[in-house]
Design a protein around this motif. Structure first.
Motif: not given
Length: 336
Positions: A12-28
């Protein structure tokens, strides 16, 4: 641009200013883009600090995907110089009076509306880009790369936007002073402002005829990409591309006003952000597909030569004796 939901690693192409959510090893957590790029499996925000900035709180106006409700209204501030988009655009007006908005300067030629294309073509609004193409040097060094017709127009548009953005950034630097420790400046400005030469960042040296010549970091537009190379004050700049060493007539140089703010971190092979001792690489350029390129230097035959590295490149690449070479071992320029 804006909140893009859960991070998607399927190209997926992400542009300047984009914000995403990610659930990693330290939580969301929420992450904001630093370098525009196409995502890939394994390049998640938690393990790529050179691509994503972790937000302590989501920015104003965004909603948490899982918990819902409004976020903390105070957005966190990005640390100075830590990965601002090296090709962000501020817009400009051509010599013939055609205004190019910032959002238009970010778009490829085919994505402009027909009315704007017509104004640019009929009014000579691509004169800077077309003149640069016709001048040879950094773009048409080899005739085998020459484009014609619509492809030439697309390249002229992209090249012109890079030139204008570099010139705008340089004008802001001299008008307002440095806003971050590392800045890319238009090379032609150094002749007009010789005092700034003391801040051009020396990234290496070459030994010729019994004397050492300082080498600096350069970057230039080439085939839709922004390639990193080397420069000196005597003979100009050279970038590497597709195993060629290409002389460039117009380029940017890296200026560092606070040398204590950067340092070199040794690494090898593909650029692995997690192996950089917690440091964040200084943004350099990008490939035509927006894969980010970072600044490297390489020890080779007693010389230290600036070059480029990337998570997609097996080795660091640099130019030497009119060839593009590669090295498994290298160092990456990072913020301290």
């Amino acid at each position: 641009m804006g909140y893009r939901g859960t991070w998607d690693g399927n190209f997926v192409h992400y542009n300047p200013g984009d914000v995403v959510e990610y659930a990693g090893t330290n939580g969301v957590a929420n992450y904001r883009i630093i370098q525009p790029h196409d995502s890939e499996p394994g390049w998640n925000p938690e393990v790529t600090p050179a691509l994503w900035e972790k937000l302590s709180n989501p920015p104003q106006g965004y909603q948490h995907h899982q918990q819902g409700g409004n976020c903390d209204p105070t957005p966190p501030q990005c640390e100075p110089g830590h990965g601002r988009d090296p090709t962000s655009h501020s817009g400009y007006t051509t010599d013939t009076g055609v205004h190019v908005k910032p959002e238009e300067a970010k778009r490829p030629w085919y994505d402009l509306d027909d009315d704007k294309k017509k104004k640019l073509l009929e009014g000579g609004g691509l004169a800077i880009g077309l003149a640069a193409l016709g001048a040879g040097g950094y773009y048409y060094e080899h005739q085998k790369h020459k484009k014609e017709g619509e492809q030439e127009t697309e390249q002229a548009w992209a090249l012109q936007n890079w030139i204008k953005e570099a010139q705008n950034r340089t004008a802001a630097f001299f008008r307002d002073g440095p806003q971050e420790p590392a800045t890319w400046l238009w090379s032609e400005s150094l002749g007009q402002n010789p005092d700034v030469r003391q801040y051009v960042f020396q990234a290496g040296h070459k030994r010729e005829n019994g004397r050492d010549t300082p080498l600096f970091i350069a970057r230039a537009f080439h085939h839709g990409s922004l390639q990193i190379g080397k420069a000196d004050f005597e003979s100009g700049a050279t970038i590497g591309y597709s195993h060629d060493a290409i002389r460039v007539n117009q380029f940017e140089v890296l200026v560092v006003t606070n040398p204590q703010a950067v340092h070199w971190v040794p690494t090898s092979g593909y650029l692995d952000f997690s192996a950089l001792q917690g440091a964040r690489p200084v943004p350099g350029g990008h490939e035509a597909d927006n894969t980010p390129l970072f600044i490297a230097h390489i020890l080779y035959e007693g010389n230290v030569i600036p070059g480029k590295a990337s998570p997609k490149l097996k080795h660091a690449f640099f130019t030497y004796n009119n060839e593009e070479k590669e090295s498994k071992e290298y160092k990456v320029l990072c913020y301290a």
